[in-house]
Every structure is written in structure tokens, then in C-alpha cells.
Design a protein around this motif. Structure first.
Motif, PDB file in Angstrom:
ATOM      1  N   ILE A   1       0.779  -1.051   0.153  1.00  0.00           N
ATOM      2  CA  ILE A   1      -0.082   0.019  -0.025  1.00  0.00           C
ATOM      3  C   ILE A   1       0.929   1.290  -0.062  1.00  0.00           C
ATOM      4  CG2 ILE A   1      -1.628   1.398   1.341  1.00  0.00           C
ATOM      5  CD1 ILE A   1      -2.946  -1.418   2.370  1.00  0.00           C
ATOM      6  N   ARG A   2       1.899   1.277   0.912  1.00  0.00           N
ATOM      7  CA  ARG A   2       2.800   2.595   1.100  1.00  0.00           C
ATOM      8  C   ARG A   2       3.434   2.558  -0.440  1.00  0.00           C
ATOM      9  NH1 ARG A   2       5.506  -1.387   3.811  1.00  0.00           N
ATOM     10  NH2 ARG A   2       7.709  -1.916   3.281  1.00  0.00           N
ATOM     11  N   GLY A   3       3.922   1.542  -1.098  1.00  0.00           N
ATOM     12  CA  GLY A   3       4.610   1.441  -2.205  1.00  0.00           C
ATOM     13  C   GLY A   3       3.730   2.238  -3.369  1.00  0.00           C
ATOM     14  N   LEU A   4       2.564   1.881  -3.263  1.00  0.00           N
ATOM     15  CA  LEU A   4       1.654   2.465  -4.319  1.00  0.00           C
ATOM     16  C   LEU A   4       1.405   3.868  -4.291  1.00  0.00           C
ATOM     17  CD1 LEU A   4      -0.012   1.704  -6.998  1.00  0.00           C
ATOM     18  CD2 LEU A   4      -2.096   1.622  -5.374  1.00  0.00           C
ATOM     19  N   LYS A   5       1.225   4.161  -3.087  1.00  0.00           N
ATOM     20  CA  LYS A   5       1.078   5.443  -2.505  1.00  0.00           C
ATOM     21  C   LYS A   5       2.265   6.323  -2.818  1.00  0.00           C
ATOM     22  CE  LYS A   5      -1.242   6.401   1.150  1.00  0.00           C
ATOM     23  NZ  LYS A   5      -1.631   6.585   2.664  1.00  0.00           N
ATOM     24  N   ASN A   6       3.474   5.711  -2.915  1.00  0.00           N
ATOM     25  CA  ASN A   6       4.759   6.629  -2.944  1.00  0.00           C
ATOM     26  C   ASN A   6       4.868   6.819  -4.444  1.00  0.00           C
ATOM     27  OD1 ASN A   6       5.596   6.802  -0.452  1.00  0.00           O
ATOM     28  ND2 ASN A   6       6.762   4.868  -0.485  1.00  0.00           N
ATOM     29  N   PHE A   7       4.635   5.852  -5.200  1.00  0.00           N
ATOM     30  CA  PHE A   7       4.492   6.183  -6.665  1.00  0.00           C
ATOM     31  C   PHE A   7       3.841   7.114  -7.149  1.00  0.00           C
ATOM     32  CE2 PHE A   7       5.483   1.320  -7.517  1.00  0.00           C
ATOM     33  CZ  PHE A   7       6.929   1.537  -7.805  1.00  0.00           C
ATOM     34  N   TYR A   8       2.462   7.423  -6.594  1.00  0.00           N
ATOM     35  CA  TYR A   8       1.548   8.376  -6.831  1.00  0.00           C
ATOM     36  C   TYR A   8       2.153   9.755  -6.447  1.00  0.00           C
ATOM     37  CZ  TYR A   8      -2.745  11.079  -7.723  1.00  0.00           C
ATOM     38  OH  TYR A   8      -3.607  11.968  -8.120  1.00  0.00           O
ATOM     39  N   SER A   9       2.501   9.708  -5.040  1.00  0.00           N
ATOM     40  CA  SER A   9       3.123  11.126  -4.832  1.00  0.00           C
ATOM     41  C   SER A   9       4.470  11.482  -5.589  1.00  0.00           C
ATOM     42  CB  SER A   9       3.453  11.102  -3.300  1.00  0.00           C
ATOM     43  OG  SER A   9       4.506   9.956  -2.875  1.00  0.00           O
ATOM     44  N   ALA A  10       5.174  10.656  -5.876  1.00  0.00           N
ATOM     45  CA  ALA A  10       6.364  11.088  -6.671  1.00  0.00           C
ATOM     46  C   ALA A  10       6.106  11.437  -7.917  1.00  0.00           C
ATOM     47  CB  ALA A  10       7.324   9.643  -6.765  1.00  0.00           C
ATOM     48  N   ASP A  11       5.055  10.904  -8.433  1.00  0.00           N
ATOM     49  CA  ASP A  11       4.754  11.189  -9.976  1.00  0.00           C
ATOM     50  C   ASP A  11       4.050  12.776  -9.802  1.00  0.00           C
ATOM     51  OD1 ASP A  11       3.231  11.734 -12.614  1.00  0.00           O
ATOM     52  OD2 ASP A  11       3.945   9.496 -12.807  1.00  0.00           O
ATOM     53  N   THR A  12       3.332  13.117  -8.767  1.00  0.00           N
ATOM     54  CA  THR A  12       2.358  14.164  -8.762  1.00  0.00           C
ATOM     55  C   THR A  12       3.121  15.305  -7.883  1.00  0.00           C
ATOM     56  OG1 THR A  12       1.179  13.473  -6.651  1.00  0.00           O
ATOM     57  CG2 THR A  12       0.115  13.058  -8.887  1.00  0.00           C
ATOM     58  N   GLY A  13       4.265  15.122  -7.151  1.00  0.00           N
ATOM     59  CA  GLY A  13       4.911  15.887  -6.603  1.00  0.00           C
ATOM     60  C   GLY A  13       4.347  16.301  -5.171  1.00  0.00           C
ATOM     61  N   ILE A  14       3.360  15.426  -4.619  1.00  0.00           N
ATOM     62  CA  ILE A  14       2.728  15.833  -3.348  1.00  0.00           C
ATOM     63  C   ILE A  14       3.386  15.076  -2.278  1.00  0.00           C
ATOM     64  CG2 ILE A  14       0.431  16.210  -4.263  1.00  0.00           C
ATOM     65  CD1 ILE A  14      -0.555  13.437  -3.455  1.00  0.00           C
ATOM     66  N   ASP A  15       3.174  15.417  -1.020  1.00  0.00           N
ATOM     67  CA  ASP A  15       3.759  14.667   0.052  1.00  0.00           C
ATOM     68  C   ASP A  15       3.189  13.094   0.078  1.00  0.00           C
ATOM     69  OD1 ASP A  15       3.908  13.721   3.004  1.00  0.00           O
ATOM     70  OD2 ASP A  15       5.229  15.611   3.037  1.00  0.00           O
ATOM     71  N   PRO A  16       3.951  12.319   0.594  1.00  0.00           N
ATOM     72  CA  PRO A  16       3.495  10.771   0.625  1.00  0.00           C
ATOM     73  C   PRO A  16       2.308  10.800   1.644  1.00  0.00           C
ATOM     74  CG  PRO A  16       5.813  10.815   0.541  1.00  0.00           C
ATOM     75  CD  PRO A  16       5.454  12.216   0.474  1.00  0.00           C
ATOM     76  N   GLU A  17       2.415  11.609   2.480  1.00  0.00           N
ATOM     77  CA  GLU A  17       1.487  11.335   3.690  1.00  0.00           C
ATOM     78  C   GLU A  17       0.068  11.915   3.256  1.00  0.00           C
ATOM     79  OE1 GLU A  17       1.600  10.243   6.924  1.00  0.00           O
ATOM     80  OE2 GLU A  17       3.765   9.411   6.251  1.00  0.00           O
TER      81      GLU A  17
END
Length: 368
Positions: free
Chosen positions: A198-214
Motif C-alpha cells: 500500500i505504501r509503495g503504490l502511494k509513493n509511486f503516486y506522490s512521486a509522480d504528482t509531487g505531493i507529500d506521501p502522507e
């Protein structure tokens, strides 16, 4: 062996870091309403008392004596001995806790403990994905049958387990199938769980969009964004699942190289397989580059068994007749070496329950 017609009862436990869910299984079906208690994971005495009390309450609900206790519990552990080691999500367990022997002493029945990845794949091998695929092969006139199955669970973490010809692989140190620790094929000094969770998928999305992983959306929300069902960066959501599928495919290609087996996927994230499984299988069928040549990652070809066209090709194979040398006879030969990848046919929770039930009875019967 499928115990769906067996009348023996096994007490079970779904042990999470937050809650313990107690139940009882007979003939592969839950026969009581489950009881849920907090796990009290930071207080060993309270945690053990909760486990004892939970099983006592379930036992009081059934009409005959249980044949065994069997359940999934996190490791590290010496599962055959029933001893649990130092757990990060249940910090009260330190220095080795003889959980299995404790339960056997109190309830006077055998107690079997394993991890959820092992029991998931065991359930799918007995009553889920493996018999489903072999039934398809038989119904379509194929003589090929599959005996081996590797299962992975995608959720908070990345779990795994392997069944070879009906036997569950536990390993000499109870560490068989610990796929989460495999090396990350695309990021140095990382294990694959950093992406396949779950954290990995969220990290992919946050890295792509530039938002904070939290601040990243939850996986279901990312899935809905990717499908246009929810506002958000649709392209970034799609790319997140593409990256997820690529890492999974690279990992599973190593698994297949070692175990030459079908692959079944479970866990909460498996529900999004429609947006990552094609990428997974494509990566499995990818190539290495060596001295100007392309070398297949696997000797076999992987097929997406959630796709009808792929499934049809998988079942059909490349069957043909060939001559027997120095004879006028012929034999059937299918040169297509293949494995299939698909989603749980039981649902993860039921597969674990059936795995726990069947494992306990098979161990009891083996010792008779």
C-alpha cells in the motif's frame, strides 16, 4: 487433499496487529459467528490471555470437541515448534514465546501455526486457483496438469508462499516463501516490498504528482482516479499502477525461474489487477541484454489468466503429434512451456481459513 466433506472442526484465528478474529471451520466452511478482540500487542500477558479466552469462547459455541487449533501468525517464528519470535507489530512478543505448546497444554489438541502467505497459497492449491486451472484444462481436452503454485499477497506488506505437488514449503528456518525481502530490480539497496505494498503504490503516486506521501490518496482512490471514477491526476494514477505492475512482474519472473509454477495473487491490492496485471505479465516475458543479444527472463512464457484470449492460448498450447524414431507410432507433444498468473478464486481471507483448516487435518492424518 480437499477436506470440504470432512466433519472435523478446527478452531482458527486471524491474527492482525490491531485485532484478533476467532472462528471455527468444518468442511472448509465457517460454522460460527466470529469473535473479535483487540490484540493488545504491546502487552504479552494480556495478548496471550486474549488468545486463550477467544478460543475458549469459540469452543463453547461448537457441538463437538475440536480436532485442532490452526491459524496464521506473523513471524519471525519457528512454526513447526509453535514458537513466535520478536514481532514488530506485536512488540510484546520478545525472546521467543511458546504459543503453540501453550495452546496444546490448555486445550489438549494439536496446535498448528503458520504465516498468512503460506496458508493463503495452501488454500488456493487445495480448493481455489490450482484446481480451477486444472479443471479448465480437463474441460478443454488438454492432457496437461499443473501441480505447483506460488501465492503472493499484496496489501500492507508483500507476502508469499509455495506449494509443490500438494506439500507446503516451510523451509528449514520457517522462512520459505519470504518474497518481501527479494532485491528490488529497479532501485538499488531496496527490497521489493517498498514498492509492492500500500505504501509503495502511494509513493509511486506522490512521486509522480509531487505531493507529500502522507497526503497521497489511498489505493482504492488511486484506482478510481485511474479509471476516471474520481477526480485526480488520471495519468499519474495509471503510471503508478504501471510501475507497480512492472516491479511485480520483475519479481515474479525470479520466482518462476526458481519454482516453475503457476502464480496466484491475493490481498487487498489484487482487486486493482485490471490496471496492473497486463504490465506484470509483459515484464515477466521481458528480456535481458547480453553481448548484443536478447535473453528471455524466463525459460517459460507467462500468460494473464484473467484475460480470456490469453487463457484460451494457455489452455490450447501448441499440441501436435510427432513420430517415435524407428517406429510407425506417434506421440502427442506440446512444446509450449508455460505458466499462468491470476487472481484468487476464493478470496484471501477464505483461502487462509481453508489453508489453516486443511493444513491441520493433513498434519494430523499424516501422523496416524
Amino acid at each position: 487433499m480437499d477436506y470440504k466433506n470432512d466433519k472435523r472442526i478446527v478452531l482458527t484465528l486471524d491474527a492482525g496487529g490491531t485485532n484478533f478474529v476467532f472462528s471455527a471451520i468444518s468442511g472448509n466452511e465457517e460454522i460460527v459467528k466470529p469473535i473479535i478482540y483487540p490484540s493488545f500487542g504491546d502487552d504479552l500477558e494480556k495478548c496471550l490471555s486474549t488468545i486463550i479466552n477467544g478460543f475458549k469462547q469459540i469452543k463453547a459455541k461448537i457441538k463437538s470437541e475440536p480436532a485442532a487449533i490452526s491459524f496464521a501468525f506473523p513471524g519471525p517464528a519457528d512454526y513447526p515448534a509453535g514458537i513466535i519470535g520478536d514481532l514488530w507489530n506485536l512488540p510484546g512478543f520478545k525472546g521467543g514465546v511458546a504459543l503453540g505448546p501453550m495452546l496444546e497444554d490448555i486445550f489438549k489438541v494439536p496446535a498448528f501455526i503458520n504465516n498468512d502467505g503460506n496458508l493463503f497459497v495452501y488454500g488456493e492449491a487445495i480448493a481455489g486457483f490450482l484446481p480451477y486451472i486444472n479443471r479448465l484444462m480437463e474441460e478443454n481436452g488438454s492432457g496437461k496438469r499443473f501441480k505447483n503454485l506460488f501465492g503472493v499477497t499484496l496489501g500492507t506488506g508483500f507476502g508469499g508462499g509455495f506449494v509443490m505437488d500438494g506439500k507446503l514449503l516451510v523451509g528449514d528456518n520457517s522462512c520459505g516463501g519470504e518474497i518481501w525481502l527479494l532485491n528490488h530490480g529497479f532501485e538499488e539497496d531496496k527490497n521489493v516490498e517498498e514498492s509492492l505494498s500500500i505504501r509503495g503504490l502511494k509513493n509511486f503516486y506522490s512521486a509522480d504528482t509531487g505531493i507529500d506521501p502522507e497526503e497521497a490518496p489511498e489505493p482504492l482512490e488511486i484506482y478510481k482516479i485511474a479509471n476516471g471514477e474520481m477526480k485526480g491526476d488520471k495519468d499519474a494514477a495509471k503510471r503508478s499502477f504501471t510501475s507497480f505492475g512492472k516491479v511485480l512482474g520483475d519479481t515474479l519472473s525470479s520466482v518462476v525461474t526458481l519454482f516453475d509454477s503457476l502464480i496466484v495473487i491475493g490481498g487487498g491490492l489484487s482487486g486493482a489487477s485490471g490496471v496492473f496485471l497486463n504490465e506484470t505479465v509483459a515484464e515477466m516475458n521481458g528480456v535481458f541484454h547480453s553481448e548484443g543479444k536478447n535473453i528471455k527472463k524466463m525459460e517459460v512464457t507467462a500468460f494473464n489468466l484473467e484475460d480470456k484470449n490469453e487463457t484460451d492460448k494457455f489452455i490450447k498450447g501448441e499440441k501436435r503429434e510427432i513420430d517415435i524414431p524407428f517406429s510407425d507410432k506417434k506421440v502427442i507433444y506440446d512444446p509450449l512451456q508455460r505458466v499462468g498468473v491470476g487472481i484468487s478464486r476464493l478470496g484471501t481471507s477464505k483461502a487462509v481459513s481453508i489453508g489453516a483448516y486443511s493444513f491441520a487435518l493433513s498434519e494430523i492424518d499424516r501422523k496416524i
